[in-house]
Design an enzyme around this catalytic site. Structure first.
Site, short mmCIF file in Angstrom:
data_model
loop_
_atom_site.label_atom_id
_atom_site.label_comp_id
_atom_site.label_asym_id
_atom_site.label_seq_id
_atom_site.Cartn_x
_atom_site.Cartn_y
_atom_site.Cartn_z
CE1 TYR A 94 -3.44 2.78 1.05
CE2 TYR A 94 -1.95 3.60 2.21
CZ TYR A 94 -3.02 3.57 1.53
OH TYR A 94 -3.58 4.85 1.64
CD GLU A 144 -6.15 4.40 -0.95
OE1 GLU A 144 -6.09 4.73 0.44
OE2 GLU A 144 -7.20 4.24 -1.64
#
Length: 389
Positions: free
Chosen positions: A109, A197
């Site tokens: 991530y 993101e």
């Protein structure tokens, strides 16, 4: 302003970020053709909405034939996809993204955002990427690292290496990840992004690093500098009332409550919503008409509030400085008469031309409940809404 995954990937690709081949489709037949053009043998069909959690909601499917691509696309397009970010109402899927599959060895991530506490761009990363990143943040926050970038010096190789090795990458993968991070940072800065993101950022079996998903949001105050980004706007993903408010230069945000609010000044609007909650009610919106609103703009603001079927009462709270109370009164009365107001209306006026404003209200023939101060106004609108029920 937010954009879709396929748009974000197209933008990131321009800055050198590694993305898989893919194409957008608005029909099952278009999806079938995209799959044929990509070649396979594995494809991923992804619903395109402005919300996370698509995988858990059934909006991401791995398929192994062109026929299955067409079938899954036909099921997704037009469906209402419900995720933890859409709320129970969900969002309608109007297009799907068909993408090549890849051999995933590990999911990471990484995101970039503006950290308001430090006034810097922060890189947030974790070795635990994928669909359960929220659970990771809640139960094992030590697995998430944050690296702040000093705007004076910008991103350096040190920052990239720190992130890469913190998430446990090998030397080869770390080098590839550093290049990805550099391209993300460059995109973020040059396009005035507010959030970027990548979840997941995947490491393949060959130690390559690939952007497998991408979400981007942009600073609305900087959009005038980026016509190309403005063109990516999808109005079907935005609240119709918020779009209408923007046409009239009104700051409006739809909320889940039942008491409509019309206030001048963002700070006063926030205070008004807080006091409504304190007195047992729930605000239906944030609406700041601004300091220089005209009668026509106030009228449109009132119409927007009343167009929300959830509104069971309205609180108008005006402290007249630049904004004159008589202008607010004229707009409220005009809209209420035009729309045949049938919910309780509480008005608190104070400041410039307040007596004239009250006179306009009193002579309007409307059933307007006057309030002396903000606390009194909040109590009266909550009681009026409960009484109307």
């Amino acid at each position: 302003m937010n954009i879709h995954e396929y748009q974000a990937k197209s933008l990131l690709k321009q800055y050198g970020a590694p993305v898989l081949g893919g194409g957008i489709a608005y029909t099952a037949e278009e999806a079938e053709q995209v799959a044929k053009d990509l070649g396979g043998p594995v494809w991923v069909v992804k619903a395109q909405i402005h919300a996370g959690g698509r995988g858990k909601g059934g909006g991401v499917k791995v398929v192994k034939s062109v026929e299955e691509v067409k079938q899954v696309a036909s099921e997704m397009i037009g469906m209402t996809l419900v995720t933890h970010q859409t709320g129970p109402a969900g969002k309608q899927v109007n297009q799907v993204y068909i993408e090549d599959g890849c051999a995933i060895a590990n999911e990471l991530y990484i995101s970039l955002l503006v950290d308001r506490e430090t006034s810097r761009i922060a890189i947030i990363a974790s070795s635990e990427g994928g669909m359960d990143i929220e659970e990771v943040a809640a139960s094992t926050p030590e697995k998430i690292i944050t690296v702040s970038i000093d705007p004076a010096s910008g991103l350096s190789g040190f920052h990239c290496r720190k992130v890469a090795f913190a998430v446990g990458l090998s030397s080869k993968a770390a080098g590839a990840a550093a290049k990805v991070i550099a391209s993300l940072y460059k995109t973020f800065v040059e396009k005035d992004a507010a959030m970027l993101e990548i979840n997941p950022l995947v490491v393949t079996e060959d130690d390559d690093v690939v952007v497998l998903d991408a979400k981007m949001g942009f600073d609305g105050n900087a959009l005038y500098r980026h016509k190309d980004v403005q063109e990516l706007r999808d109005p079907t993903e935005e609240d119709p009332m918020e779009l209408e408010a923007a046409k009239h230069e009104l700051s409006y945000i739809k909320l889940d409550g039942s008491i409509g609010c019309m206030v001048n000044g963002a700070g006063l609007a926030m205070s008004t919503m807080d006091i409504i909650k304190l007195k047992g009610g729930s605000p239906a919106n944030f609406l700041d008409v601004g300091g220089g609103a005209t009668k026509e703009r106030v009228t449109e603001a009132f119409k927007i509030i009343l167009s929300d079927p959830a509104v069971e009462g309205i609180l108008v709270n005006i402290f007249g400085g630049i904004m004159r109370c008589d202008v607010i009164a004229d707009g409220v009365v005009a809209a209420a008469k035009e729309l045949e107001l049938n919910v309780p209306l509480v008005v608190r006026l104070e400041g410039t031309n307040v007596e004239k404003g009250k006179e306009i209200m009193n002579s309007s023939g409307l059933n307007i409940i006057s309030a002396s101060d903000l606390g009194d106004a909040a109590v009266k609108i909550v009681e009026a809404v409960e009484g109307a029920k």
